[in-house]
Write a protein that holds these residues in place. Structure first.
Motif, PDB file in Angstrom:
ATOM      1  N   VAL A 111       0.865  -1.170   0.000  1.00 46.53           N
ATOM      2  CA  VAL A 111       0.000   0.000   0.000  1.00 46.53           C
ATOM      3  C   VAL A 111       0.903   1.221   0.000  1.00 46.53           C
ATOM      4  CG1 VAL A 111      -0.217  -0.039   2.531  1.00 46.53           C
ATOM      5  CG2 VAL A 111      -1.915   1.203   1.150  1.00 46.53           C
ATOM      6  N   ASP A 138      -7.151  -2.571   2.719  1.00 44.53           N
ATOM      7  CA  ASP A 138      -6.244  -1.984   1.730  1.00 44.53           C
ATOM      8  C   ASP A 138      -6.510  -2.499   0.320  1.00 44.53           C
ATOM      9  OD1 ASP A 138      -4.894  -0.404   3.566  1.00 44.53           O
ATOM     10  OD2 ASP A 138      -3.291  -1.855   3.898  1.00 44.53           O
ATOM     11  N   HIS A 145      -8.045   4.497   6.107  1.00 53.24           N
ATOM     12  CA  HIS A 145      -7.981   3.867   4.793  1.00 53.24           C
ATOM     13  C   HIS A 145      -7.631   4.890   3.721  1.00 53.24           C
ATOM     14  CE1 HIS A 145      -9.928   2.379   1.013  1.00 53.24           C
ATOM     15  NE2 HIS A 145      -9.293   1.287   1.369  1.00 53.24           N
ATOM     16  N   ARG A 148      -4.184   4.893   1.252  1.00 50.95           N
ATOM     17  CA  ARG A 148      -4.286   4.809  -0.197  1.00 50.95           C
ATOM     18  C   ARG A 148      -3.794   6.076  -0.889  1.00 50.95           C
ATOM     19  NH1 ARG A 148      -6.942   0.509  -2.286  1.00 50.95           N
ATOM     20  NH2 ARG A 148      -7.422   1.619  -4.213  1.00 50.95           N
TER      21      ARG A 148
END
Length: 279
Positions: free
Chosen positions: A16, A228, A266, A270
């Motif tokens: 990620v 992820d 999250h 990202r």
């Protein structure tokens, strides 16, 4: 000693942003959780949220010099993380590391994990005789694969010379790692044939963390790995899959451990750019 290359870097088990994780060699899977890399591009300014983590990493970290050498990079211990904090590496920063299971920190690295909680000291300050020759060799590397190979070689050599953690401790820790759902400590103790109190004392004395909190962190990381993978995670479904009572329970746990909501965490993860550095 035969120099063994780590698992190919194409075998990414999780990634990620600038973080990529790879499986440990099979002969070291009892002692290592993973090999990992974190890097930022030459132009990127990143604010990365470090979240609680129940492991110790031996990490070669810093920025490459203009001539391509790693002379400004140092070998550090990254101790267990007990609270979230921001990490803002400069552009072009790189980290190559082996993540060592808590119960193997003292046998392999010569350091008790709880002494370095929320700290990342130079390994040379903790164990100069072990650190100096390894750090000198790491400074000559230009590729992450070569740095990881040296770190794996070091762990393998140490593993062959030292006694490991006790059988009961290893069995207890591995039982807590294996499932995404956190088992009741009393049930785990019963399966291992010891009292709840004895198991708790054994794990706390050896690792500095209680079985219950260790299980919470393992479940939290399993949740992050699942989230992820999706642009828009289905939090209610993930709550059920990972053994949370419901979505509200999941939200409370993430806020308690990471200091923010699941959706915001999250999004932060990202948003980190994936660099195209040479590995």
């Amino acid at each position: 000693m035969e120099r063994a290359h780590p698992a190919p870097l194409e075998m990414t088990v999780h990634s990620v942003g600038g973080y990529a994780e790879f499986p440990p060699p099979l002969d070291l899977a009892d002692a290592l959780e993973a090999l990992w890399i974190h890097e930022t591009s030459s132009l990127q300014h990143v604010v990365h949220r470090v979240v609680p983590d129940a492991a110790v990493s031996l990490c070669f970290t810093g920025s490459r010099a203009n001539d391509g050498s790693r002379g400004g990079t140092r070998l550090r211990l990254i101790g267990p993380v007990t609270r979230p904090r921001p990490f803002t590496p400069p552009p072009g920063h790189r980290m190559e590391a082996v993540r060592i299971k808590l119960e193997w920190s003292l046998p392999l690295l010569g350091v008790a994990p709880w002494e370095f909680a929320d700290r990342d000291p130079l390994y040379a300050d903790a164990q100069p005789d072990l650190a100096a020759p390894l750090e000198a060799r790491l400074a000559e590397t230009t590729k992450s694969a070569d740095a990881l190979a040296l770190l794996v070689e070091f762990v393998r050599a140490r593993r062959s010379r030292v006694a490991g953690a006790g059988t009961l401790l290893i069995a207890g820790m591995e039982s807590l790692r294996r499932g995404a759902r956190a088992p009741r400590v009393a049930e785990l103790a019963g399966r291992l044939g010891v009292s709840d109190r004895h198991l708790r004392r054994l794990m706390v004395d050896a690792t500095g963390i209680s079985p219950r909190h260790f299980a919470r962190i393992q479940r939290f990381h399993a949740l992050l790995r699942s989230a992820d993978l999706a642009p828009r995670p289905a939090w209610a479904r993930l709550a059920a899959h990972h053994g949370y009572a419901d979505q509200s329970h999941l939200i409370r746990e993430v806020q308690d451990l990471a200091g923010t909501t699941p959706a915001r965490l999250h999004g932060e993860r990202r948003a980190e750019e994936t660099p195209t550095g040479a590995r």
